[in-house]
Write a protein that holds these residues in place. Structure first.
Motif, PDB file in Angstrom:
ATOM      1  N   GLU A 207     -41.218  45.892  -8.126  1.00 26.36           N
ATOM      2  CA  GLU A 207     -40.694  45.530  -9.440  1.00 26.36           C
ATOM      3  C   GLU A 207     -41.731  44.753 -10.244  1.00 26.36           C
ATOM      4  OE1 GLU A 207     -38.136  45.137 -12.587  1.00 26.36           O
ATOM      5  OE2 GLU A 207     -37.422  46.040 -10.720  1.00 26.36           O
ATOM      6  N   THR A 208     -42.401  43.817  -9.597  1.00 29.55           N
ATOM      7  CA  THR A 208     -43.417  43.006 -10.279  1.00 29.55           C
ATOM      8  C   THR A 208     -44.557  43.885 -10.783  1.00 29.55           C
ATOM      9  OG1 THR A 208     -42.901  41.077  -8.901  1.00 29.55           O
ATOM     10  CG2 THR A 208     -45.042  41.093 -10.014  1.00 29.55           C
ATOM     11  N   ALA A 209     -45.047  44.787  -9.904  1.00 25.01           N
ATOM     12  CA  ALA A 209     -46.152  45.675 -10.285  1.00 25.01           C
ATOM     13  C   ALA A 209     -45.725  46.622 -11.404  1.00 25.01           C
ATOM     14  CB  ALA A 209     -46.615  46.472  -9.066  1.00 25.01           C
ATOM     15  N   TYR A 210     -44.491  47.088 -11.338  1.00 24.72           N
ATOM     16  CA  TYR A 210     -43.987  48.028 -12.335  1.00 24.72           C
ATOM     17  C   TYR A 210     -43.873  47.355 -13.709  1.00 24.72           C
ATOM     18  CZ  TYR A 210     -40.763  51.314 -14.616  1.00 24.72           C
ATOM     19  OH  TYR A 210     -40.154  52.185 -15.484  1.00 24.72           O
ATOM     20  N   GLN A 211     -43.368  46.129 -13.728  1.00 29.71           N
ATOM     21  CA  GLN A 211     -43.228  45.415 -14.998  1.00 29.71           C
ATOM     22  C   GLN A 211     -44.589  45.083 -15.605  1.00 29.71           C
ATOM     23  OE1 GLN A 211     -40.526  45.189 -16.656  1.00 29.71           O
ATOM     24  NE2 GLN A 211     -39.183  45.941 -15.028  1.00 29.71           N
ATOM     25  N   GLN A 212     -45.560  44.757 -14.763  1.00 26.00           N
ATOM     26  CA  GLN A 212     -46.909  44.490 -15.250  1.00 26.00           C
ATOM     27  C   GLN A 212     -47.516  45.750 -15.863  1.00 26.00           C
ATOM     28  OE1 GLN A 212     -48.861  42.963 -11.747  1.00 26.00           O
ATOM     29  NE2 GLN A 212     -48.202  40.845 -12.126  1.00 26.00           N
ATOM     30  N   LYS A 213     -47.278  46.883 -15.204  1.00 23.11           N
ATOM     31  CA  LYS A 213     -47.789  48.154 -15.703  1.00 23.11           C
ATOM     32  C   LYS A 213     -47.136  48.514 -17.040  1.00 23.11           C
ATOM     33  CE  LYS A 213     -48.060  53.074 -14.510  1.00 23.11           C
ATOM     34  NZ  LYS A 213     -47.673  54.109 -13.519  1.00 23.11           N
ATOM     35  N   LYS A 214     -45.820  48.324 -17.126  1.00 31.31           N
ATOM     36  CA  LYS A 214     -45.103  48.643 -18.361  1.00 31.31           C
ATOM     37  C   LYS A 214     -45.581  47.784 -19.524  1.00 31.31           C
ATOM     38  CE  LYS A 214     -40.734  49.397 -18.581  1.00 31.31           C
ATOM     39  NZ  LYS A 214     -39.262  49.265 -18.469  1.00 31.31           N
ATOM     40  N   ALA A 215     -45.897  46.519 -19.222  1.00 28.55           N
ATOM     41  CA  ALA A 215     -46.332  45.603 -20.279  1.00 28.55           C
ATOM     42  C   ALA A 215     -47.660  46.028 -20.894  1.00 28.55           C
ATOM     43  CB  ALA A 215     -46.440  44.183 -19.727  1.00 28.55           C
ATOM     44  N   GLN A 216     -48.441  46.809 -20.149  1.00 26.04           N
ATOM     45  CA  GLN A 216     -49.750  47.245 -20.627  1.00 26.04           C
ATOM     46  C   GLN A 216     -49.685  48.602 -21.333  1.00 26.04           C
ATOM     47  OE1 GLN A 216     -52.104  47.206 -17.060  1.00 26.04           O
ATOM     48  NE2 GLN A 216     -52.081  44.980 -16.876  1.00 26.04           N
TER      49      GLN A 216
END
Length: 381
Positions: A207-216
């Motif tokens: 979830e953390t990695a996915y949200q970081q990716k989405k933010a970019q």
């Protein structure tokens, strides 16, 4: 003397009968795992405990006899969990959610470990349930909605969780489905607490990695959907902005993309259900030839020929998959597709949901169930 001989024979038969009964499933104490694999003569048999999102634990090893027979015995019982039986380069997963006084037997040939359908496995309904779904995944006949249904309906929450973990992997789009599998696992009892802990930790990291990716990513929920204007197969220009006032699924796909083609039936089903309620699809195909491919070709004639072939495959796929909505566009530049670059598309299938006001409502929708839920939210606004 004759009576004594009869007594001895009777005692011998009773002893043999008792031994046979001791080997039966009804008289097993603890957990017994045994099998016979043709072609696995005098080989080392390894047993590992498998975790979700964590390294496996080597548990035990034995050596098969000259006929490929082997046995593991645990008088105090194995802990419920997922296990892997390894023989050379072959292996098979065993889902054991009930290990109390259980006899699990495996019969078949060594090569069959790669194809569970060919093995005879008794004593573990959860393993059979898992293998049936695994076979569908291997054959690529299971769609996203099938996986979701399995998570909901599988008798074994442990089998459901492991299938979710294997099939959905690190794709953040499917996190809600994996969370659903985790919830079922959490409700299965304290005996699986270590699996709940490991799976929860894995999903938290995902979830953390996915949200970081989405933010970019260049496209975010709530922003105005950038317009797309491209030709359809007949050369007519079509624009995404022309669909303002409708709920639109912006779908990036290609005829050569297997996962896209397997996803198409879901899109078709939802389109047919909601097309009369203000929903439609705007499909952008990544067929054609990109700069990287062009660089490998020797002449413009070869490039033109490959572009024409890509266009034909695109048109054939539209017809074959029954993509009956009229909005199909492409610049036939494959990964250099202008719209794909504008929307930050690096893999397909990839879909965005756009509301009636032309704003991004979702940046990742997959499967009929998830898509339908998102459409209903917008229809009820």
């Amino acid at each position: 003397m004759k009576r004594l001989l009869i007594l001895w024979i009777g005692l011998g038969l009773l002893s043999a009968l008792s031994a046979c009964q001791g080997d039966s499933a009804g008289n097993v104490k603890g957990t017994v795992l045994r099998g016979q694999l043709e072609g696995a003569d005098d080989m080392q048999i390894n047993l590992d405990r498998v975790y979700i999102g964590r390294a496996n634990q080597s548990l035990d090893a034995t050596t098969s006899d000259g006929k490929g027979a082997f046995s593991f015995s645990y008088p105090d019982g194995l802990e419920p969990g997922i296990y892997k039986l390894r023989v050379g380069t072959k292996s098979i997963v065993l889902v054991l959610d009930d290990t109390h006084n259980k006899l699990i037997e495996i019969k078949g040939a060594l090569p069959d470990l790669s194809d569970p359908k060919k093995l005879e496995i008794t004593g573990s309904p959860a393993t059979q349930e898992y293998n049936e779904m695994l076979s569908r995944l291997i054959a690529r006949t299971a769609k996203v909605d099938d996986i979701s249904a399995f998570i909901d309906s599988a008798q074994s929450p442990l089998a459901a969780a492991y299938i979710a973990y294997q099939a959905l992997g690190r794709e953040g789009t499917y996190l809600p489905m994996q969370r659903k599998a985790l919830d079922r696992l959490r409700g299965a009892g304290e005996g699986l607490a270590d699996y709940v802990l490991a799976y929860d930790g894995y999903l938290t990291q995902l979830e953390t990695a996915y949200q970081q990716k989405k933010a970019q990513e260049p496209i975010q929920v709530g922003m105005e959907a950038p317009d797309i204007s491209m030709p359809n197969p007949q050369g007519k220009m079509m624009s995404l902005s022309d669909l303002r006032g409708k709920i639109v699924l912006l779908d990036f796909w290609a005829s050569w993309c297997g996962p896209c083609r397997r996803e198409n039936p879901n899109v078709v089903a939802v389109y047919k259900k909601y097309k009369d309620k203000g929903f439609t699809v705007f499909s952008v195909s990544l067929d054609g030839v990109d700069a990287r491919t062009k660089a490998r070709l020797k002449s413009q004639e070869q490039i033109d020929q490959m572009i024409a072939q890509g266009k034909q495959r695109w048109m054939d796929a539209i017809q074959k998959d029954g993509l009956e909505w009229p909005y199909h566009v492409s610049d036939l530049k494959k990964w250099d597709n202008a719209a794909a670059r504008q929307y930050g598309v690096r893999s397909i299938p990839r879909a965005f949901l756009i509301d009636r006001d032309g704003k991004i409502a979702s940046t990742s929708v997959r499967g009929a169930e998830q898509l339908e839920q998102e459409i209903l939210k917008l229809l009820n606004k």
